[in-house]
Design a protein around this motif. Structure first.
Motif, PDB file in Angstrom:
ATOM      1  N   GLY A 121      49.994  46.088  -1.233  1.00 62.67           N
ATOM      2  CA  GLY A 121      49.834  46.959  -2.386  1.00 62.67           C
ATOM      3  C   GLY A 121      49.053  48.222  -2.115  1.00 62.67           C
ATOM      4  N   VAL A 122      48.923  48.610  -0.838  1.00 65.12           N
ATOM      5  CA  VAL A 122      48.154  49.791  -0.455  1.00 65.12           C
ATOM      6  C   VAL A 122      49.079  50.815   0.187  1.00 65.12           C
ATOM      7  N   GLU A 123      49.025  52.049  -0.299  1.00 64.01           N
ATOM      8  CA  GLU A 123      49.789  53.128   0.315  1.00 64.01           C
ATOM      9  C   GLU A 123      48.901  53.864   1.312  1.00 64.01           C
ATOM     10  N   ALA A 124      49.467  54.211   2.454  1.00 66.64           N
ATOM     11  CA  ALA A 124      48.682  54.837   3.516  1.00 66.64           C
ATOM     12  C   ALA A 124      49.473  55.946   4.174  1.00 66.64           C
ATOM     13  N   SER A 125      48.774  56.921   4.721  1.00 65.34           N
ATOM     14  CA  SER A 125      49.400  57.975   5.510  1.00 65.34           C
ATOM     15  C   SER A 125      49.359  57.576   6.983  1.00 65.34           C
ATOM     16  N   THR A 126      50.195  58.211   7.788  1.00 63.29           N
ATOM     17  CA  THR A 126      50.253  57.886   9.214  1.00 63.29           C
ATOM     18  C   THR A 126      50.230  59.159  10.054  1.00 63.29           C
ATOM     19  N   THR A 127      49.644  59.037  11.237  1.00 64.88           N
ATOM     20  CA  THR A 127      49.572  60.162  12.166  1.00 64.88           C
ATOM     21  C   THR A 127      49.715  59.647  13.590  1.00 64.88           C
ATOM     22  N   VAL A 128      50.488  60.359  14.399  1.00 67.72           N
ATOM     23  CA  VAL A 128      50.562  60.104  15.833  1.00 67.72           C
ATOM     24  C   VAL A 128      49.982  61.314  16.547  1.00 67.72           C
ATOM     25  N   VAL A 129      48.975  61.076  17.371  1.00 68.66           N
ATOM     26  CA  VAL A 129      48.324  62.136  18.126  1.00 68.66           C
ATOM     27  C   VAL A 129      48.698  62.001  19.594  1.00 68.66           C
ATOM     28  N   HIS A 130      49.073  63.097  20.215  1.00 72.03           N
ATOM     29  CA  HIS A 130      49.442  63.087  21.631  1.00 72.03           C
ATOM     30  C   HIS A 130      48.245  63.576  22.444  1.00 72.03           C
ATOM     31  N   GLU A 131      47.612  62.644  23.130  1.00 69.70           N
ATOM     32  CA  GLU A 131      46.388  62.949  23.855  1.00 69.70           C
ATOM     33  C   GLU A 131      46.141  61.855  24.885  1.00 69.70           C
ATOM     34  N   GLN A 132      45.672  62.220  26.053  1.00 73.03           N
ATOM     35  CA  GLN A 132      45.400  61.214  27.078  1.00 73.03           C
ATOM     36  C   GLN A 132      44.054  60.524  26.860  1.00 73.03           C
ATOM     37  N   ALA A 133      43.078  61.239  26.324  1.00 73.30           N
ATOM     38  CA  ALA A 133      41.756  60.656  26.059  1.00 73.30           C
ATOM     39  C   ALA A 133      41.809  59.916  24.733  1.00 73.30           C
ATOM     40  N   ILE A 134      42.113  58.627  24.788  1.00 73.64           N
ATOM     41  CA  ILE A 134      42.396  57.854  23.577  1.00 73.64           C
ATOM     42  C   ILE A 134      41.191  57.782  22.650  1.00 73.64           C
ATOM     43  N   ASN A 135      40.047  57.336  23.159  1.00 70.18           N
ATOM     44  CA  ASN A 135      38.873  57.200  22.296  1.00 70.18           C
ATOM     45  C   ASN A 135      38.435  58.536  21.715  1.00 70.18           C
ATOM     46  N   GLY A 136      38.507  59.579  22.525  1.00 75.65           N
ATOM     47  CA  GLY A 136      38.146  60.900  22.030  1.00 75.65           C
ATOM     48  C   GLY A 136      39.047  61.353  20.898  1.00 75.65           C
ATOM     49  N   ALA A 137      40.352  61.084  21.028  1.00 74.75           N
ATOM     50  CA  ALA A 137      41.291  61.462  19.976  1.00 74.75           C
ATOM     51  C   ALA A 137      41.033  60.681  18.695  1.00 74.75           C
ATOM     52  N   ILE A 138      40.693  59.397  18.822  1.00 73.03           N
ATOM     53  CA  ILE A 138      40.396  58.582  17.646  1.00 73.03           C
ATOM     54  C   ILE A 138      39.144  59.105  16.943  1.00 73.03           C
ATOM     55  N   LEU A 139      38.115  59.409  17.705  1.00 74.86           N
ATOM     56  CA  LEU A 139      36.879  59.921  17.113  1.00 74.86           C
ATOM     57  C   LEU A 139      37.105  61.268  16.428  1.00 74.86           C
ATOM     58  N   GLU A 140      37.916  62.115  17.023  1.00 76.44           N
ATOM     59  CA  GLU A 140      38.215  63.411  16.419  1.00 76.44           C
ATOM     60  C   GLU A 140      38.943  63.229  15.100  1.00 76.44           C
ATOM     61  N   ALA A 141      39.885  62.289  15.057  1.00 73.20           N
ATOM     62  CA  ALA A 141      40.639  62.046  13.821  1.00 73.20           C
ATOM     63  C   ALA A 141      39.750  61.506  12.716  1.00 73.20           C
ATOM     64  N   ALA A 142      38.658  60.829  13.088  1.00 70.55           N
ATOM     65  CA  ALA A 142      37.788  60.197  12.096  1.00 70.55           C
ATOM     66  C   ALA A 142      36.535  61.001  11.790  1.00 70.55           C
ATOM     67  N   HIS A 143      36.444  62.246  12.272  1.00 74.58           N
ATOM     68  CA  HIS A 143      35.180  62.982  12.149  1.00 74.58           C
ATOM     69  C   HIS A 143      34.781  63.242  10.700  1.00 74.58           C
ATOM     70  N   ASP A 144      35.760  63.334   9.784  1.00 74.46           N
ATOM     71  CA  ASP A 144      35.447  63.586   8.383  1.00 74.46           C
ATOM     72  C   ASP A 144      35.721  62.365   7.514  1.00 74.46           C
ATOM     73  N   ALA A 145      35.897  61.194   8.139  1.00 73.99           N
ATOM     74  CA  ALA A 145      36.180  59.976   7.389  1.00 73.99           C
ATOM     75  C   ALA A 145      34.886  59.316   6.930  1.00 73.99           C
ATOM     76  N   GLY A 146      35.022  58.343   6.034  1.00 73.68           N
ATOM     77  CA  GLY A 146      33.872  57.564   5.615  1.00 73.68           C
ATOM     78  C   GLY A 146      33.747  56.270   6.384  1.00 73.68           C
ATOM     79  N   LEU A 147      34.860  55.857   7.041  1.00 68.06           N
ATOM     80  CA  LEU A 147      34.858  54.632   7.824  1.00 68.06           C
ATOM     81  C   LEU A 147      35.979  54.700   8.855  1.00 68.06           C
ATOM     82  N   LEU A 148      35.656  54.299  10.073  1.00 70.60           N
ATOM     83  CA  LEU A 148      36.634  54.159  11.147  1.00 70.60           C
ATOM     84  C   LEU A 148      36.783  52.675  11.447  1.00 70.60           C
ATOM     85  N   VAL A 149      38.036  52.206  11.527  1.00 72.81           N
ATOM     86  CA  VAL A 149      38.317  50.808  11.841  1.00 72.81           C
ATOM     87  C   VAL A 149      39.126  50.754  13.122  1.00 72.81           C
ATOM     88  N   VAL A 150      38.674  49.920  14.065  1.00 74.26           N
ATOM     89  CA  VAL A 150      39.386  49.750  15.332  1.00 74.26           C
ATOM     90  C   VAL A 150      39.482  48.269  15.650  1.00 74.26           C
TER      91      VAL A 150
END
Length: 273
Positions: free
Chosen positions: A90-119
């Motif tokens: 019952g939850v709607e969500a958006s999706t994004t695919v990022v093309h980057e070799q530095a995986i953790n760095g790309a995840i952190l960049e995507a979450a820089h303005d979030a309230g919570l990051l889940v991994v």
């Protein structure tokens, strides 16, 4: 040796009546651990919160450390699978695919303005220590509901925010909080635990269990989490970097716990005002 700390409720504790993380970013891949990350992200979504799934695609197919990574097609499939699972809940969500070799760095960049990051726990537990926002390392405990019993590892007054976050999670799911301090105790620490217990009572309507435990903090917290059947441990971070991070309690708990671990960024403030 464990001792129960007497709770003396302090007046005038201001906490936020309406709690939410705002925007939750959940990193996914085609590993089984990503399924648990998706489930726990949807469980922590509050009213008005937004959920985004991100997958990092690496055209090389191999990370600098030699680990297999996602290509574009598998990354797209991973976020779509996550979106469909959330939709089924019952939850709607958006999706994004990022093309980057530095995986953790790309995840952190995507979450820089979030309230919570889940991994997921596999390969990503170190993110919790370096994330600029609260980060949940999701682990599956099939025998336990999520979120069930929430254990707060508190060092004292600086971890009041961890108690408040745990209480809000518990209030939304009608479970319970255990406030635990591992290490040396004194009157200042006991006062901090009493104030945190008052926060939990105000938010949940239930007194938490409050315990002070002698001994090495890592061993004691991990042992307590296991013995009480905690499905989530909540900790604050001091933001240590470099070699000092190797001694970080939050970093080591995120690595070694058998349940999920939520690490709050050093400057995270869920309190009102």
């Amino acid at each position: 040796m464990a001792t129960t700390v007497p709770v003396r409720h302090a007046p005038g504790i201001a906490v936020r009546a309406q709690f939410g993380f705002g925007r939750i970013v959940c990193a996914v891949n085609d590993c089984r651990c990503a399924q648990e990350a998706v489930h726990q992200a949807t469980q922590l979504l509050g009213p008005g919160d937004a959920l985004s799934f991100i997958a990092v695609a690496d055209a090389h197919g191999v990370s600098p450390g030699g680990h297999a990574t996602l290509d574009g097609a598998r990354a797209a499939e991973a976020v779509e699978t996550a979106r469909a699972a959330a939709h089924a809940d019952g939850v709607e969500a958006s999706t994004t695919v990022v093309h980057e070799q530095a995986i953790n760095g790309a995840i952190l960049e995507a979450a820089h303005d979030a309230g919570l990051l889940v991994v997921g726990a596999h390969g990503h537990w170190r993110i919790a220590h370096t994330a600029p926002v609260p980060a949940l390392v999701a682990r599956s405990r099939p025998e336990l509901p999520f979120p069930g019993v929430v254990l707060v590892g508190t060092r004292g007054a600086e971890d009041r925010h961890a108690a408040v976050v745990a209480a809000n999670i518990v209030a939304a799911h009608d479970t319970r909080v255990v406030l635990a301090h591992a290490g040396r105790s004194d009157s200042t620490l006991r006062q901090a635990l009493a104030e945190q217990a008052a926060d939990v009572l105000e938010i949940t309507g239930k007194d938490p269990v409050v315990v002070s435990v002698d001994g090495p903090p890592l061993d004691r917290l991990l042992g307590m989490a296991s013995s009480i059947g905690a499905s989530l441990v909540v900790l604050g971070s001091r933001g240590r970097q470099g070699t000092r991070a190797l001694a970080s309690l939050s970093d080591r708990v995120a690595q070694h716990a058998t349940c999920s671990v939520l690490v709050l960024a050093e400057n995270y403030r869920p309190l009102a005002g």
